[in-house]
Design a protein around this motif. Sequence first.
Motif, PDB file in Angstrom:
ATOM      1  N   GLY A  57       0.814  -1.209   0.000  1.00  0.00           N
ATOM      2  CA  GLY A  57       0.000   0.000   0.000  1.00  0.00           C
ATOM      3  C   GLY A  57       0.848   1.260   0.000  1.00  0.00           C
ATOM      4  N   TRP A  58       0.187   2.358  -0.236  1.00  0.00           N
ATOM      5  CA  TRP A  58       0.775   3.690  -0.043  1.00  0.00           C
ATOM      6  C   TRP A  58      -0.139   4.453   0.906  1.00  0.00           C
ATOM      7  CZ3 TRP A  58       5.479   5.327  -1.603  1.00  0.00           C
ATOM      8  CH2 TRP A  58       6.107   4.636  -2.636  1.00  0.00           C
ATOM      9  N   PHE A  59       0.481   5.025   1.921  1.00  0.00           N
ATOM     10  CA  PHE A  59      -0.192   5.908   2.856  1.00  0.00           C
ATOM     11  C   PHE A  59       0.596   7.210   2.898  1.00  0.00           C
ATOM     12  CE2 PHE A  59      -3.274   3.302   5.338  1.00  0.00           C
ATOM     13  CZ  PHE A  59      -3.022   2.062   4.763  1.00  0.00           C
ATOM     14  N   ARG A  60      -0.020   8.250   3.407  1.00  0.00           N
ATOM     15  CA  ARG A  60       0.701   9.505   3.534  1.00  0.00           C
ATOM     16  C   ARG A  60       0.264  10.225   4.792  1.00  0.00           C
ATOM     17  NH1 ARG A  60      -2.006  13.042  -1.430  1.00  0.00           N
ATOM     18  NH2 ARG A  60      -4.036  13.434  -0.426  1.00  0.00           N
ATOM     19  N   ARG A  61       1.181  11.056   5.296  1.00  0.00           N
ATOM     20  CA  ARG A  61       0.880  11.883   6.469  1.00  0.00           C
ATOM     21  C   ARG A  61       1.282  13.312   6.146  1.00  0.00           C
ATOM     22  NH1 ARG A  61       2.916   9.560  11.659  1.00  0.00           N
ATOM     23  NH2 ARG A  61       0.811   8.782  11.939  1.00  0.00           N
ATOM     24  N   GLU A  80      -3.128   8.869   6.253  1.00  0.00           N
ATOM     25  CA  GLU A  80      -4.285   8.487   5.463  1.00  0.00           C
ATOM     26  C   GLU A  80      -3.901   7.519   4.344  1.00  0.00           C
ATOM     27  OE1 GLU A  80      -6.173  11.666   3.344  1.00  0.00           O
ATOM     28  OE2 GLU A  80      -4.321  12.342   2.385  1.00  0.00           O
ATOM     29  N   PHE A  81      -4.859   6.710   4.002  1.00  0.00           N
ATOM     30  CA  PHE A  81      -4.694   5.745   2.924  1.00  0.00           C
ATOM     31  C   PHE A  81      -4.677   6.445   1.571  1.00  0.00           C
ATOM     32  CE2 PHE A  81      -5.124   1.809   0.705  1.00  0.00           C
ATOM     33  CZ  PHE A  81      -6.046   2.015  -0.310  1.00  0.00           C
ATOM     34  N   VAL A  82      -3.797   5.983   0.688  1.00  0.00           N
ATOM     35  CA  VAL A  82      -3.727   6.515  -0.672  1.00  0.00           C
ATOM     36  C   VAL A  82      -4.206   5.462  -1.669  1.00  0.00           C
ATOM     37  CG1 VAL A  82      -2.197   7.419  -2.461  1.00  0.00           C
ATOM     38  CG2 VAL A  82      -1.834   8.067  -0.059  1.00  0.00           C
ATOM     39  N   VAL A  83      -3.529   4.322  -1.682  1.00  0.00           N
ATOM     40  CA  VAL A  83      -3.838   3.273  -2.651  1.00  0.00           C
ATOM     41  C   VAL A  83      -3.122   2.005  -2.213  1.00  0.00           C
ATOM     42  CG1 VAL A  83      -1.894   3.923  -4.129  1.00  0.00           C
ATOM     43  CG2 VAL A  83      -3.808   2.652  -5.110  1.00  0.00           C
ATOM     44  N   ALA A  84      -3.611   0.859  -2.659  1.00  0.00           N
ATOM     45  CA  ALA A  84      -2.918  -0.406  -2.407  1.00  0.00           C
ATOM     46  C   ALA A  84      -3.147  -1.343  -3.577  1.00  0.00           C
ATOM     47  CB  ALA A  84      -3.386  -1.035  -1.102  1.00  0.00           C
ATOM     48  N   ILE A  85      -2.210  -2.277  -3.756  1.00  0.00           N
ATOM     49  CA  ILE A  85      -2.275  -3.207  -4.872  1.00  0.00           C
ATOM     50  C   ILE A  85      -2.153  -4.631  -4.355  1.00  0.00           C
ATOM     51  CG2 ILE A  85       0.218  -3.073  -5.333  1.00  0.00           C
ATOM     52  CD1 ILE A  85      -0.551  -3.188  -8.365  1.00  0.00           C
ATOM     53  N   GLY A  86      -2.946  -5.530  -4.947  1.00  0.00           N
ATOM     54  CA  GLY A  86      -2.964  -6.903  -4.501  1.00  0.00           C
ATOM     55  C   GLY A  86      -1.720  -7.678  -4.890  1.00  0.00           C
ATOM     56  N   ALA A 117       3.103  15.729   1.706  1.00  0.00           N
ATOM     57  CA  ALA A 117       3.059  14.775   2.811  1.00  0.00           C
ATOM     58  C   ALA A 117       4.279  13.869   2.720  1.00  0.00           C
ATOM     59  CB  ALA A 117       1.787  13.931   2.741  1.00  0.00           C
ATOM     60  N   VAL A 118       4.523  13.164   3.817  1.00  0.00           N
ATOM     61  CA  VAL A 118       5.470  12.055   3.777  1.00  0.00           C
ATOM     62  C   VAL A 118       4.688  10.828   3.315  1.00  0.00           C
ATOM     63  CG1 VAL A 118       7.045  10.604   5.085  1.00  0.00           C
ATOM     64  CG2 VAL A 118       6.847  13.038   5.633  1.00  0.00           C
ATOM     65  N   HIS A 119       5.200  10.153   2.308  1.00  0.00           N
ATOM     66  CA  HIS A 119       4.524   8.999   1.725  1.00  0.00           C
ATOM     67  C   HIS A 119       5.238   7.714   2.141  1.00  0.00           C
ATOM     68  CE1 HIS A 119       2.664  12.150  -0.592  1.00  0.00           C
ATOM     69  NE2 HIS A 119       1.863  11.277  -1.196  1.00  0.00           N
ATOM     70  N   TYR A 120       4.466   6.757   2.607  1.00  0.00           N
ATOM     71  CA  TYR A 120       4.976   5.480   3.080  1.00  0.00           C
ATOM     72  C   TYR A 120       4.407   4.337   2.244  1.00  0.00           C
ATOM     73  CZ  TYR A 120       5.819   8.255   7.317  1.00  0.00           C
ATOM     74  OH  TYR A 120       6.223   9.217   8.195  1.00  0.00           O
ATOM     75  N   CYS A 121       5.177   3.231   2.172  1.00  0.00           N
ATOM     76  CA  CYS A 121       4.687   2.061   1.454  1.00  0.00           C
ATOM     77  C   CYS A 121       4.773   0.837   2.360  1.00  0.00           C
ATOM     78  CB  CYS A 121       5.428   1.835   0.154  1.00  0.00           C
ATOM     79  SG  CYS A 121       7.206   1.567   0.310  1.00  0.00           S
ATOM     80  N   PRO A 122       3.731   0.524   3.094  1.00  0.00           N
ATOM     81  CA  PRO A 122       3.725  -0.633   3.962  1.00  0.00           C
ATOM     82  C   PRO A 122       3.304  -1.900   3.238  1.00  0.00           C
ATOM     83  CG  PRO A 122       1.712   0.569   4.257  1.00  0.00           C
ATOM     84  CD  PRO A 122       2.524   1.343   3.247  1.00  0.00           C
ATOM     85  N   ALA A 123       3.545  -3.032   3.889  1.00  0.00           N
ATOM     86  CA  ALA A 123       3.211  -4.328   3.314  1.00  0.00           C
ATOM     87  C   ALA A 123       2.277  -5.097   4.249  1.00  0.00           C
ATOM     88  CB  ALA A 123       4.476  -5.142   3.070  1.00  0.00           C
ATOM     89  N   ASP A 124       1.349  -5.803   3.620  1.00  0.00           N
ATOM     90  CA  ASP A 124       0.367  -6.618   4.343  1.00  0.00           C
ATOM     91  C   ASP A 124       0.580  -8.068   3.938  1.00  0.00           C
ATOM     92  OD1 ASP A 124      -3.307  -6.566   4.466  1.00  0.00           O
ATOM     93  OD2 ASP A 124      -1.851  -8.007   5.216  1.00  0.00           O
ATOM     94  N   ARG A 125       0.951  -8.911   4.890  1.00  0.00           N
ATOM     95  CA  ARG A 125       1.262 -10.296   4.572  1.00  0.00           C
ATOM     96  C   ARG A 125       0.053 -11.213   4.651  1.00  0.00           C
ATOM     97  NH1 ARG A 125       1.634 -14.666   3.266  1.00  0.00           N
ATOM     98  NH2 ARG A 125       3.312 -16.218   3.550  1.00  0.00           N
TER      99      ARG A 125
END
Length: 124
Positions: free
Chosen positions: A34-38, A45-51, A91-99
Amino acid sequence: VQLQAFGGGLVQAGGSLKLSCAASGATFSDYIIGWFRRAPGKVREFVVAIGRNGNSAVYADALQGRFTISRDYAKNTVYLQMNSLKPEDTAVHYCPADRYSQYVSRTDPRYDYWGQGTQVTVSR
């Protein structure tokens, strides 16, 4: 998995940026990314995520049409193409991972791994 977001910078309103999120240390295709930003003074806040298979993406309603997510399995990298940028995209943009989630999620707690973000600044 380790995640590193980069590609941020300073851009004028109306311009474009392409962020990258490089993943390492695990099987890339096992993770929803995903991408989130603050933004300053605001909650993340959530931006977008890909499967995992790259065929499904979920966008924040307000951002769909300007932002596009994609992933490259050969490079273990997820990209966020941002067009028609606005000052409120700063914003600062983050890319977290969901396992473990079965489906792409918009909620922070679903994402298990977070790396350092990259700053995006949009000037007027």
